[in-house]
Write an enzyme that holds these catalytic residues in place. Structure first.
Site, mmCIF file in Angstrom:
data_model
loop_
_atom_site.group_PDB
_atom_site.id
_atom_site.type_symbol
_atom_site.label_atom_id
_atom_site.label_comp_id
_atom_site.label_asym_id
_atom_site.label_seq_id
_atom_site.Cartn_x
_atom_site.Cartn_y
_atom_site.Cartn_z
ATOM 1 C CG ASP A 111 42.614 49.549 39.608
ATOM 2 O OD1 ASP A 111 43.272 47.744 40.165
ATOM 3 O OD2 ASP A 111 43.577 50.467 40.575
ATOM 4 C CD GLU A 150 48.501 47.256 37.816
ATOM 5 O OE1 GLU A 150 49.654 47.381 37.008
ATOM 6 O OE2 GLU A 150 47.307 48.162 36.809
#
Length: 455
Positions: free
Chosen positions: A79, A145
């Site tokens: 991400d 994350e």
């Protein structure tokens, strides 16, 4: 081990890695919206002959090579943060571009490039029969994350039931090998007031004014010294053996803790009324010796917080945003500090691989070297999924990844193709140089879990 063959293999995949990274960058993938890049990663793993490629219920991509019972893992979060103000970008952050040397676009350094190098590092291990007997390799492309460091590894460890012998984090390291970093917390301070008509503010109790006093003291925590005569001693005190006798040396290695007010909220009946509540978010970076509870208590001990008594609440945020799969895995916004010994076998495996392939100093494109005149083995400034891998669970972790910390979250983000190649080669070589897990505790410091009911 034929190190020249490893370097040749990694160089041979330069264009494939560049193409894969360009395709990942082209798929917007902010936290909780990673479905496209996860599925693209699975396709690449299957194309390269991974023994198994799967998506777990949280949405993490797990790619396996080898058949042993013991696991060596390479982790990279897939991400990215958003693009911010588009006017700060000189080119389209998703279409990007590439030259002979660099790849431009959101996520190149932070940190889809690390996923690319790990996937191809595992491919090289298979090509050259480098996976040690008794081991299998796990490459994880992990989610969420940027929203909640380490949540993915809480899920992988607790729910998928995976405990590697060690994990290589592929976060950007400016060509270095990193053995730890500071932790962090997300803290909220709430203040209650009483509203009244703005024409007669003395009839009410302005929550914003009360919060202003508290904010000044939070700033003092970050900026003050630790002299005996200083009422609110600054966080720099943790570098002083007087205040941190057990861990001041570790704190000096990581750097002092910090705090800053990052958000502010309020409620008021109208613009013509006194505010009846105010809240702030505090970004708290923790060094060795600081605990989740000590960070809360130091704010509770501020003079203004004590002055306003029961009108003030100091708490830790919780994270409960659903993953792209719809799964909700709630956790506290606490991300523990950790440091490994430089002599630890997993740290030395990467150091030995780097030295055999590229020498004892950091390497990189000439444009990157101004940031790389540092020891080969060092630490991150920011935090990573290591907060859970090592900080919570004590699974040995070490960092080596393509790109630069300075490119993270910045406009006009780039990464260097040379880094992709070098990292893939070091990943491929390090597993065969790993001397195995001994009886010694390799951890110098880790924050550990809280006493809350959180796995």
């Amino acid at each position: 081990m034929d190190f020249e063959a490893i370097k040749k293999a990694a160089e041979g995949y330069r264009e494939d890695m560049s193409k894969f990274l360009r395709e990942l960058i082209a798929i917007p993938s902010e936290s909780c919206e990673e479905e496209g890049v996860i599925k693209r990663t699975i396709v690449e793993m299957e194309r390269l002959g991974f023994d198994k490629a799967e998506i777990d219920p949280e949405g993490n991509a797990l790619g396996w090579m080898g058949q042993g019972d013991k696991i060596i893992a390479f982790d990279g979060h897939i991400d990215t943060v958003g693009i911010g103000n588009i006017d700060n970008w000189e080119h389209d952050p998703y279409q990007g571009y590439e030259t002979e040397d660099v790849i431009y676009g959101r996520g190149g350094s932070d940190q889809e490039g690390g996923v690319v190098s790990a996937v191809y590092g595992a491919k090289i291990m298979k090509d050259l029969s480098l996976i040690p007997e008794g081991y299998k390799i796990l490459v994880t492309a992990t989610v969420q994350e940027e929203d909640c460091d380490g949540l993915c590894w809480q899920y992988i460890h607790n729910e998928d039931g995976i405990t590697p012998e060690f994990v290589v984090s592929t976060e950007p390291t400016d060509g270095g090998i990193y053995r730890g970093h500071r932790g962090r917390m997300e803290i909220r301070v709430d203040v209650k007031g009483i509203s009244c008509h703005g024409s007669a503010p003395e009839r009410g109790d302005n929550a914003i004014y009360k919060m202003a006093d508290i904010v000044r003291e939070i700033r003092a925590l970050n900026e003050n010294d630790d002299a005996d005569g200083t009422e609110i001693k600054g966080l720099v005190k943790m570098l002083n053996p007087k205040y941190n006798p057990e861990h001041y040396e570790d704190a000096r290695f990581l750097g002092r803790g910090t705090c800053t007010v990052s958000q502010i909220f309020y409620t008021s009946p109208s613009r013509c009324a006194v505010a009846d509540s105010c809240a702030v978010s505090v970004d708290r970076r923790m060094t060795a010796g600081e605990t989740w509870n000590s960070c809360l208590e130091e704010i509770r001990a501020l003079p203004s917080v004590k002055k306003y008594g029961e009108d003030v609440k100091v708490s830790m945020y919780m994270y409960d945003r659903p993953a792209w799969t719809g799964l909700k895995y709630e956790t506290e916004c606490y991300f523990p500090t950790w440091i490994n010994k430089e002599s630890a076998p997993h740290v030395q495996a990467l150091a030995d691989a780097h030295k055999a392939l590229y020498g004892e100093k950091r390497i990189g494109h000439p444009d990157a070297m101004k940031l790389r005149d540092r020891p080969l083995i060092d630490k991150w400034t920011f935090s990573t999924n290591g907060v859970s891998i090592q900080g919570r669970y004590g699974i040995p972790c070490v960092g080596f990844g393509p790109g630069a910390e300075s490119q993270a979250h910045a406009p006009n983000e780039i990464t260097w193709k040379q880094d992709l190649v070098a990292c893939a080669a070091v990943y491929a070589a390090c597993v065969g140089l790993y001397k195995g897990k001994g009886d010694e505790d390799v951890c110098v410091y880790r924050g550990g879990k809280t006493d809350n009911d959180i796995k």
